[in-house]
Write a protein that holds these residues in place. Structure first.
Motif, PDB file in Angstrom:
ATOM      1  N   ARG A 186       0.827  -1.201   0.000  1.00 44.13           N
ATOM      2  CA  ARG A 186       0.000   0.000   0.000  1.00 44.13           C
ATOM      3  C   ARG A 186       0.869   1.261   0.000  1.00 44.13           C
ATOM      4  O   ARG A 186       2.015   1.244   0.461  1.00 44.13           O
ATOM      5  CB  ARG A 186      -0.918   0.007   1.232  1.00 44.13           C
ATOM      6  CG  ARG A 186      -1.899  -1.163   1.209  1.00 44.13           C
ATOM      7  CD  ARG A 186      -2.636  -1.291   2.492  1.00 44.13           C
ATOM      8  NE  ARG A 186      -1.669  -1.620   3.550  1.00 44.13           N
ATOM      9  CZ  ARG A 186      -1.984  -1.854   4.800  1.00 44.13           C
ATOM     10  NH1 ARG A 186      -3.232  -1.796   5.192  1.00 44.13           N
ATOM     11  NH2 ARG A 186      -1.056  -2.131   5.684  1.00 44.13           N
ATOM     12  N   TYR A 187       0.310   2.350  -0.495  1.00 49.16           N
ATOM     13  CA  TYR A 187       1.035   3.618  -0.579  1.00 49.16           C
ATOM     14  C   TYR A 187       1.554   4.053   0.792  1.00 49.16           C
ATOM     15  O   TYR A 187       2.689   4.521   0.916  1.00 49.16           O
ATOM     16  CB  TYR A 187       0.118   4.689  -1.177  1.00 49.16           C
ATOM     17  CG  TYR A 187       0.832   5.977  -1.498  1.00 49.16           C
ATOM     18  CD1 TYR A 187       1.651   6.075  -2.617  1.00 49.16           C
ATOM     19  CD2 TYR A 187       0.695   7.096  -0.679  1.00 49.16           C
ATOM     20  CE1 TYR A 187       2.315   7.250  -2.915  1.00 49.16           C
ATOM     21  CE2 TYR A 187       1.353   8.273  -0.968  1.00 49.16           C
ATOM     22  CZ  TYR A 187       2.166   8.349  -2.091  1.00 49.16           C
ATOM     23  OH  TYR A 187       2.824   9.510  -2.375  1.00 49.16           O
ATOM     24  N   ALA A 188       0.762   3.872   1.829  1.00 53.11           N
ATOM     25  CA  ALA A 188       1.152   4.278   3.191  1.00 53.11           C
ATOM     26  C   ALA A 188       2.347   3.485   3.713  1.00 53.11           C
ATOM     27  O   ALA A 188       2.986   3.910   4.679  1.00 53.11           O
ATOM     28  CB  ALA A 188      -0.032   4.124   4.139  1.00 53.11           C
ATOM     29  N   GLU A 189       2.671   2.359   3.090  1.00 54.48           N
ATOM     30  CA  GLU A 189       3.784   1.518   3.532  1.00 54.48           C
ATOM     31  C   GLU A 189       5.100   1.890   2.846  1.00 54.48           C
ATOM     32  O   GLU A 189       6.120   1.235   3.075  1.00 54.48           O
ATOM     33  CB  GLU A 189       3.460   0.041   3.246  1.00 54.48           C
ATOM     34  CG  GLU A 189       2.271  -0.458   4.036  1.00 54.48           C
ATOM     35  CD  GLU A 189       1.780  -1.823   3.605  1.00 54.48           C
ATOM     36  OE1 GLU A 189       1.363  -2.586   4.490  1.00 54.48           O
ATOM     37  OE2 GLU A 189       1.794  -2.128   2.385  1.00 54.48           O
ATOM     38  N   THR A 190       5.086   2.933   2.019  1.00 54.64           N
ATOM     39  CA  THR A 190       6.267   3.264   1.222  1.00 54.64           C
ATOM     40  C   THR A 190       6.757   4.689   1.481  1.00 54.64           C
ATOM     41  O   THR A 190       6.045   5.522   2.041  1.00 54.64           O
ATOM     42  CB  THR A 190       5.966   3.124  -0.285  1.00 54.64           C
ATOM     43  OG1 THR A 190       5.002   4.106  -0.665  1.00 54.64           O
ATOM     44  CG2 THR A 190       5.456   1.736  -0.628  1.00 54.64           C
ATOM     45  N   ASP A 191       7.983   4.942   1.014  1.00 55.52           N
ATOM     46  CA  ASP A 191       8.518   6.307   1.057  1.00 55.52           C
ATOM     47  C   ASP A 191       8.181   7.010  -0.259  1.00 55.52           C
ATOM     48  O   ASP A 191       7.468   6.451  -1.108  1.00 55.52           O
ATOM     49  CB  ASP A 191      10.020   6.291   1.349  1.00 55.52           C
ATOM     50  CG  ASP A 191      10.844   5.568   0.281  1.00 55.52           C
ATOM     51  OD1 ASP A 191      10.352   5.361  -0.855  1.00 55.52           O
ATOM     52  OD2 ASP A 191      11.989   5.206   0.590  1.00 55.52           O
TER      53      ASP A 191
END
Length: 137
Positions: free
Chosen positions: A9-14
């Protein structure tokens, strides 16, 4: 070996779309939780019996980064079962490409986090887990 899929998910990335390293331990937990559910030992049922499994050791070897929107495969197995601990091993893959591998060791405890001997407390549960154990010879 049990297999579970997750999407990064986007929230899990930089900002570059690379998954943060701590997420691998979250994905390990997803694999472990689904494995336990699939062998008919959901965590909620364990806790209802007064058996808890806190993490006492974990390790992850990062090979390649997981990226935003990749569908990852989490391979999980019970690698070791002792009277008071259990060790799960994991592989995280993108398709056939290994991204990370590691393990988590958990203790069997009562609700006060006092270690218990699962063989003595719930022999049937211990035997079920032992049936699924894929310890290396």
């Amino acid at each position: 070996m049990h297999t579970t899929k997750v999407r990064v998910r986007y929230a899990e990335t930089d900002q570059m779309g690379v998954a943060y390293n701590v997420n691998y331990f979250v994905w390990f937990e997803v694999g472990r939780t689904e494995y336990m559910r699939d062998i008919n030992i959901p965590y909620k049922a364990l806790e209802g019996k007064g058996i808890f499994m806190p993490v006492v050791e974990n390790f992850c070897h990062y090979v390649k980064p997981a990226m935003y929107d990749q569908v990852l495969t989490i391979n999980t197995k019970i690698a070791e079962l002792k009277a008071a601990t259990i060790k799960f091993q994991y592989e995280i893959l993108n398709g056939v490409e290994l991204l990370a591998e590691g393990y988590v060791r958990l203790a069997f405890t009562d609700k006060n986090m006092k270690p218990i001997n699962l063989k003595k407390v719930d022999r049937e549960l211990w035997e079920t887990l032992n049936k699924y154990c894929e310890a290396d010879e």
